[in-house]
Write an enzyme that holds these catalytic residues in place. Structure first.
Site, short mmCIF file in Angstrom:
data_model
loop_
_atom_site.label_atom_id
_atom_site.label_comp_id
_atom_site.label_asym_id
_atom_site.label_seq_id
_atom_site.Cartn_x
_atom_site.Cartn_y
_atom_site.Cartn_z
N ASP A 246 -18.88 -31.11 16.12
CA ASP A 246 -19.06 -31.28 14.68
C ASP A 246 -19.51 -29.95 14.08
OD1 ASP A 246 -19.37 -33.56 12.51
OD2 ASP A 246 -21.05 -32.17 12.24
N GLU A 289 -15.14 -33.47 9.58
CA GLU A 289 -15.34 -32.21 10.29
C GLU A 289 -15.67 -32.45 11.76
OE1 GLU A 289 -19.35 -33.07 8.23
OE2 GLU A 289 -17.23 -33.45 7.91
#
Length: 370
Positions: A246, A289
């Site tokens: 992430d 993301e």
């Protein structure tokens, strides 16, 4: 008649297209074999009743000419119903088509010296066959070069060297080159349609399994890969690792520079993933993301080594975006699959390890525990 522009098959899809064409060979050969076994007996009866009733020897010659096509058709149907997986369908279909044109070419040669209705009847049959076999080709003109070339070369050689007189009314002979032209157009259009259909299908499948922004596989695609790797690991008693990655503070990038710059960051990140991972490793955009990396045949040490390599590749150098160079970092959670756990369980452990990486200061890889 205008034909659409030829669209080549991309290199990465050529193996799949080859398999598609072999599958098409099965379908075309099955249909053509059925047509042969239905219509050749009908035409043999017509020969006996309408054309060659008084000449038993001629009838037997016609039957002999048709025999190879019948044998090939029966062979095709038998192999098809046995579900033989070999690549026999295409060459057998090609040979069947060749035998059909060769059958009519042999009859044409047999009756060439005759004047009147019999030669016209055979010429019409040859014309019909030339057009018909064009609809049962797999590679268009490439197939027709053999299917038309061999029998018609033999016919031309016979006419030239036999010394047989040219028919008094040769107009019906023009049917043959006209049929060849029609056959070439039909075969070319069908082949191009096969290509367009295949490319459209591949593009649709690719778009369904690919993230539009980054070009990486999407969640659906990775779920398929995870299931396949889970089955393989269980079968071979091996292990694989799942890495949940992430971007750190990605919301701040979007808020400060806008979503377009955020998209640039994701695109650059995808490139760094693909340039860093080993050949058998896979990565997909899992959502937003967040990315999931699948490392086959892994140990805790090798999985952590991959995670550190990826983390360093993201951290340096800065991401060159339209808003300037941006420092971007990545946090990762690493979980080694256990033989007793499901895919969801190993992903859950990787998620928890990612959460710990965020809590411990970001820009780091953390190995999942129990």
């Amino acid at each position: 008649m205008m034909m659409s522009k030829h669209v080549p098959i991309p290199t990465e899809w050529q193996a799949d297209f080859l398999l598609k064409q072999y599958s098409l060979s099965h379908r075309l050969g099955y249909s053509l074999s059925g047509v042969v076994l239905v219509f050749l007996p009908i035409f043999t009866i017509l020969d006996a009743t309408l054309v060659s009733y008084a000449d038993g020897e001629l009838i037997w010659k016609h039957i002999l000419f048709r025999l190879p096509a019948v044998i090939l058709a029966i062979t095709f149907l038998l192999l098809h119903h046995k579900k033989d997986p070999g690549f026999w369908a295409y060459p057998l279909l090609l040979t069947l088509n060749l035998s059909i044109v060769g059958m009519m070419a042999a009859m044409f040669v047999l009756h060439y010296s005759e004047q009147g209705g019999r030669l016209l009847y055979i010429t019409q049959g040859l014309t019909l066959v030339i057009i018909t076999v064009a609809t049962a080709t797999v590679y268009g003109v490439r197939d027709l070069a053999l299917i038309y070339g061999l029998p018609l070369t033999a016919v031309i050689a016979f006419i030239v060297f036999s010394g047989s007189p040219f028919p008094d009314n040769p107009i019906h002979l023009t049917f043959i080159p006209a049929a060849i032209g029609i056959g070439v157009v039909i075969a070319t259009m069908l082949y191009q349609e096969h290509q367009r259909t295949f490319i459209a299908s591949q593009q649709l499948e690719h778009s369904a399994l690919t993230d539009a922004l980054t070009g990486l596989p999407n969640r659906r695609s990775m779920q398929t890969d995870l299931q396949a790797e889970w089955s393989r690991a269980k079968r071979e008693e091996q292990y694989f690792a799942v890495l949940m990655a992430d971007l750190d503070r990605f919301k701040a990038v979007n808020d400060q520079h806008g979503h377009e710059v955020g998209d640039e960051v994701l695109t650059i990140l995808a490139t760094r993933f693909t340039n860093t991972l080993r050949g058998g490793d896979r990565v997909a955009r899992w959502g937003g993301e967040e990315f999931l990396l699948l490392i086959p045949s892994a140990t805790e040490e090798s999985a952590m080594a991959v995670a550190e390599k990826v983390r360093r590749a993201v951290a340096e150098p800065p991401f060159a975006t339209s808003a300037g160079n941006l420092a971007v970092t990545l946090s990762l959670g690493v979980a080694l699959h256990r033989q007793t756990e499901s895919i969801d369980e190993v992903i859950s452990r990787a998620d928890k390890a990612l959460y710990r990486a965020k809590q411990e200061g970001r820009n780091r890889a953390v190995l999942a525990g129990d």
